[in-house]
Design a protein around this motif. Sequence first.
Motif: not given
Length: 375
Positions: A22-23, A26-27, A29-30, A52
Amino acid sequence: MKVLIGMTRSDTIVSGSFKHICQIGEKFREEAAEVVYVLGGNGEAITKLRSAGFKVYAMPNLKREVSFLSDFCSLFKLIWLILSEKPQVVSWHTAKIGALGRIAAMLTFKKSYYVPHGVPFVNTPENVGFERYQVIEKALSYLPSKIIGVCEFDKNEYLRIGVSEKKVLVIRNGMLGKTSEGWKLTDGPVNFITAARFEDQKDYVTLAAACHKLHKENKPFTLSIYGDGQNEEKVRSYFANIPDGIINFCGVVSNFADKLIEADVFVLSSFWEGLPRSIIEAMACKKACIASDVGGCNELIDQEKSGYLVPIHDIDVMYNAMTQYIDNKQNIVEHGLAAYEIYTHQYSLPVMLDSYAKEYGIINEQLKANMRQEA
């Protein structure tokens, strides 16, 4: 840029490997990368990722156990996914999809990484079939994929079985933590807390026996147990003769850090580990830690300064470690601060995420430098 991230299981959202994917997702995607997931089964982890905003493929036939028919079908589905999604990088997490995914990546000529999250061939009697895993991992190591260990222990285990040092790198796990100015020592029982799946990897027998001994000696303590899994009823039976209120089974929570900051000491009793993210999260929350001396746990805990390491099956040492905090409560504070110091220097989440993004080619340092100059 597109990244395909795969994990074997989707039946729980509390595992460290799930939090990890997950982390990093997200990174990525950022950093403007497109992230697609593929998970075995059809469990709540898939629902959470979709909620999400991620695209997620479910593979109901992908199982941890070896099954030639389902494994063959799963391999072809992974090949199809890679060909249809056309990712630049594929990232496989945990053993089964790590094996099939590396083969699929080779056949489709994709840049590939495997993150085992705990070496699957650790030589311990409780790790049934470790010899089979060792043979498989040795054979798979000849594929082009790189292997990312989460600690030096992981790397050394792969080197031990003859894997080339060029194929293995280490990116240490990192976590976010949460602290509370409202937490303080009290005159009440010491509040121990643990979070681990109810599965064969975790040594609840030793932890339960130590708790029975503490209760018999009238030591004031409580233990909150967070988690789920196939062995839940068996684990509950280990603690059956200790009154409710002392031992508390708390199920699954979405943010374990909220529970950590309310507790005094974190405990993890295991037969084998990689670099447990749950310990790192506890360190980030300024908690003293007791853990089995397996895998990379000794890279996290400074013995008698930030916590205690316990040999597997050693009930007396587990009991003594818990007693140290019950009888000397100031150790809870001092060890927690020492654990936080180790965390901030080596295991913060931004350091880990940047390392993955750079390795996968998602962060281009030269491009970012040029953009800063232009700005």
